[in-house]
Design an enzyme around this catalytic site. Structure first.
Site, mmCIF file in Angstrom:
data_model
loop_
_atom_site.group_PDB
_atom_site.id
_atom_site.type_symbol
_atom_site.label_atom_id
_atom_site.label_comp_id
_atom_site.label_asym_id
_atom_site.label_seq_id
_atom_site.Cartn_x
_atom_site.Cartn_y
_atom_site.Cartn_z
ATOM 1 N N GLU A 1 14.782 1.554 -4.659
ATOM 2 C CA GLU A 1 15.209 1.332 -3.280
ATOM 3 C C GLU A 1 15.486 2.634 -2.546
ATOM 4 O O GLU A 1 15.232 2.754 -1.350
ATOM 5 C CB GLU A 1 16.452 0.432 -3.260
ATOM 6 C CG GLU A 1 16.251 -0.921 -3.937
ATOM 7 C CD GLU A 1 15.022 -1.660 -3.429
ATOM 8 O OE1 GLU A 1 14.657 -1.503 -2.257
ATOM 9 O OE2 GLU A 1 14.403 -2.394 -4.216
ATOM 10 N N TYR B 1 3.240 -4.552 -6.974
ATOM 11 C CA TYR B 1 4.215 -3.658 -7.600
ATOM 12 C C TYR B 1 3.619 -2.922 -8.805
ATOM 13 O O TYR B 1 3.559 -1.692 -8.830
ATOM 14 C CB TYR B 1 5.452 -4.446 -8.031
ATOM 15 C CG TYR B 1 6.334 -4.874 -6.877
ATOM 16 C CD1 TYR B 1 7.451 -4.138 -6.517
ATOM 17 C CD2 TYR B 1 6.060 -6.024 -6.148
ATOM 18 C CE1 TYR B 1 8.273 -4.534 -5.471
ATOM 19 C CE2 TYR B 1 6.868 -6.424 -5.094
ATOM 20 C CZ TYR B 1 7.967 -5.677 -4.758
ATOM 21 O OH TYR B 1 8.768 -6.062 -3.718
#
Length: 778
Positions: free
Chosen positions: A185, A284
């Protein structure tokens, strides 16, 4: 107590405020929140004013006004209203706060996250030579959060489990999870998810022009998260964790014609529901794997230089993958060390714009390497591979020495340098350190030589390549490229294998969880037991010794924390006496001193075999602990499974009866008990008879919809046992009595399919048994 937290990605901002909710449309935002004064309001930017107002009823409200945001996309605007506390630190003059429930903050559960967040930010800033542009960063731990984690610029949100580290998490690998998730993140905050923080550099500072290039956000972030995590946790082996968690799993999924490509044309991405489906393992894991490959053939130095140029050029703007290729090409053209066989765009489009990946097949007598799409040759629908080719970078070594990079840019090509001599000690290994996104199919000559190397000196081949070798041969066997005997030859060396993550992959292939309940019915079981236990003993005794004498030594052994359960469960299932004794010993210790904690690394296995080796005394103890109000949910789940391990038929039948009582918290527990018992070798028949005899009661308890779901789950388990027409008929009679007419046809097809699969499995196990008969004493 109330809590509000936003989640705008991909297209939910439009439900919160009027906007053109598309990633390419960026703006600055002025946010003001009116809220209960006993709560705090957070948003992307720092608060610049908190005032009060009264409504028409005289109630007092707080008004929190935030500074004007930087130019950004709608999907990363965010707000949280909570009564949390926080811990804080300053990194390079910028405040970092971790918010969580007050008791969690007080107990120090978010201290670890606070300690690593600043260093990851600094690491990525230094790596990319780009400063984080916001004056503050808040990370919020949410008790429930479906998205897992979200990179909102300046206000990142996480599930509690991804941000909190509890003392009881000592042996759960939790530190690594927090480091990886946080790093991911933070990568977004910067722009390129190359390191944990880099992801946000890529997504927030530079955003994809449209959702078809979502992988530029998430794939790059997923790559960089492992770099950031390894930086703050040096004991995490970056290459091993990345290959085990990212590359190997996606290789096992990205092998069907219907699987989408990483990038698609913009006009194919339509509708919010379709957008949500893009947040998958292709985006991903494949995105991260392709990035890993790109960084390897460019060298990390050139890759980071190109990323820095790209980020600075498109800061506060949008870009697509062609923009990234252009900046990489500029860097490549400006140096002489790395020479590519084609343009960066042509190379990379072959990986991002086509679905799937290639398998390289070698003939090392001639030095020929060919490629084709890796598909299941046993599936008639996969005969047409559309003549796809990739431009493949081939890292390789000869006899343990690294060689210059090769490129395969056509369907087949001869490389004189990879021809092997007649010497049995002359061997070739391709895809060193798994730097390329493909599988390798060696010819029989080289496979024998590699097997010899492994038996003589396993460390001559890097650990990740031992993982790759074994994973590739099992996948090639499963998909019809080679025979199972070729894969088994490579397992002879395993007595010298001390890497538990490699053992885990072998056990998942030789003893899949779905086989355990039936494997003891076949003659291959005693052979496999003797063959595997002989090779498992060294690594088993190493870890069993630590469990008995110094379990704290495993605190920093990440792979032991993740995979020791599978190793011990297999050893006990194969009947290793020391494993059974250890289970009885530790379970008895717990019974005698309830304050004693069985090591969480192997708690599930110890409870299972502690009960299996015991009597109703051990079973009753588990049932009593399960029903205590202070027993944690995690322990309840472990005990619910463990009680199905009993070896006495009457105990299993009584357990099923208990499942119908009112003492269980929900009907879900009843279905779990049935399925747990059904997958045990002695429980299958007991559970089936219990279901058929009690179906009216079960059906009433579940209701129509849940009942059908339970039947479906039971069918999947029972299907493993179907080998004869009589067994199919028995199941079909029951389903005809319980299912509607339109569902019976599907059930019949499922049963026939199961019979076919079981026949294939039986043939495979016969081949394995034949090989083991010949090699059992090697």
């Amino acid at each position: 107590r109330m809590l509000i937290a936003s989640q705008m990605e991909p297209t939910y901002a439009r439900t919160v405020y009027p906007c053109f909710d598309e990633p390419a449309m960026k703006a600055t935002f002025n946010i003001r929140i009116i809220h209960d004064p006993s709560y705090v309001a957070l948003s992307n930017m720092p608060a610049i004013d908190v005032s009060e107002m009264k409504d028409e009823n005289g109630s007092v409200w707080a008004i929190t006004t935030f500074n004007t945001s930087l130019k950004m996309s709608t999907y990363i605007t965010a707000f949280v209203i909570c009564d949390f506390d926080y811990v804080t630190r300053t990194e390079r003059g910028k405040e970092i706060r971790i918010w969580a429930r007050k008791e969690a903050v007080k107990n120090g559960y978010v201290d670890y996250a606070l300690n690593i967040t600043g260093p990851i930010f600094s690491f990525l800033e230094d790596l990319l030579n780009i400063s984080y542009p916001l004056p503050k960063t808040d990370l919020v731990a949410l008790p429930e959060f479906e998205a897992g984690a979200m990179e909102n610029w300046g206000l990142m949100t996480f599930q509690e489990s991804s941000l909190m580290y509890l003392p009881s998490d000592k042996f759960t690998g939790r530190k690594a999870v927090i480091a990886i998730t946080t790093s991911h993140e933070i990568g977004h905050q910067a722009h390129v998810e190359t390191f944990f923080f880099l992801f946000k550099w890529f997504g927030n500072l530079v955003t994809m022009s449209w959702w078809n290039d979502l992988w530029l956000n998430e794939g790059l972030a997923s790559y960089f998260e492992y770099l950031g995590a390894a930086f703050v946790e040096p004991k995490l082996s970056l290459d091993k964790v990345f290959h085990d968690h990212v590359i190997q799993p996606i290789l096992s999924e990205d092998n069907e014609i219907g699987v989408r490509s990483l990038s698609a044309s913009e006009d194919k991405i339509k509708g919010s529901s379709f957008l949500i489906s893009l947040f998958d393992t292709i985006t991903y894991n494949k995105g991260a794997s392709i990035t890993w490959m790109l960084s390897n053939f460019l060298t990390e130095k050139l890759f980071i230089r190109a990323l820095t140029s790209y980020l600075k050029t498109f800061s506060f703007s949008n870009a697509n993958q062609d923009d990234l290729w252009t900046h990489i090409q500029l860097v490549v053209d400006g140096q002489d060390e790395v020479q590519l066989p084609a343009s960066v765009k042509k190379i990379m489009d072959s990986w991002t714009c086509q679905n799937g990946f290639p398998v390289l097949t070698l003939n090392l007598s001639t030095g020929t390497i060919s490629q084709e799409q890796f598909l299941n040759k046993r599936n008639d629908n996969n005969t047409d591979t559309y003549n796809k080719t990739w431009i493949v970078p081939i890292s390789w070594m000869r006899n343990g020495s690294s060689q210059p990079l090769l490129w395969l840019d056509e369907s087949s090509k001869m490389f004189p340098e990879v021809q092997v001599s007649e010497s049995e000690y002359d061997w070739i290994l391709l895809n060193v350190n798994l730097s390329g996104y493909y599988r390798v199919n060696y010819d029989e000559l080289n496979l024998k030589r590699l097997a010899r190397v492994l038996e003589n000196d396993p460390k001559a081949i890097p650990a990740v390549n031992r993982l790759q070798l074994l994973d590739d041969v099992f996948a090639l066997t499963q998909f019809g490229y080679i025979q199972i005997e070729s894969a088994l030859e490579l397992t002879k060396y395993l007595g010298k294998e001390d890497e538990i993550f490699i053992w885990n992959m072998v056990l998942l292939n030789l003893l899949p969880d779905t086989w355990e309940s039936t494997l003891k019915n076949y003659e291959v079981y005693p052979l496999l037991k003797k063959y595997l236990l002989k090779r498992m003993l060294p690594i088993y005794h190493y870890y069993a010794g630590l469990i008995r004498q110094n379990v704290d030594a495993l605190e920093n052994d990440y792979f032991a924390q993740v995979y020791l359960e599978k190793l011990f469960a297999t050893a006990c299932w194969l009947g290793l006496q020391d494993c059974l004794d250890l289970s009885s010993e530790l379970y008895a210790k717990w019974m005698n001193s309830p304050e004693y904690n069985i090591p969480s690394l192997i708690r599930r296995t110890i409870c299972c075999y502690g009960i299996a080796m015991g009597s109703d005394k051990e079973w009753n103890f588990a049932w009593n602990v399960y029903n205590q109000t202070n027993t944690t949910k995690e322990d309840k789940d472990i005990l619910m499974f463990a009680m199905s391990c009993a070896r006495e038929s009457w105990l299993l039948y009584r357990y099923l009866q208990y499942g119908l009582s009112d003492t269980l918290p929900s009907s879900n527990c009843t279905s779990e008990i049935i399925l747990y018992v059904m997958v045990k070798d002695i429980g299958q028949r007991i559970a089936w008879e219990f279901v058929t005899q009690n179906w009216p009661l079960l059906s009433e308890r579940y209701g129509e919809e849940c009942g059908e779901e339970l039947l479906h789950d039971i069918l999947k388990v029972m299907a493993r046992y179907i080998n004869t027409d009589v067994q199919i008929q028995e199941l079909q009679i029951f389903y005809n009595m319980t299912l509607e007419e339109n569902e019976r046809e599907d059930t019949t097809a499922l049963l026939e399919s199961a019979k076919f699969e079981n026949t294939e499995r039986r043939e495979l196990l016969m081949e394995v048994a034949d090989w083991l008969q010949k090699n059992i004493n090697d």
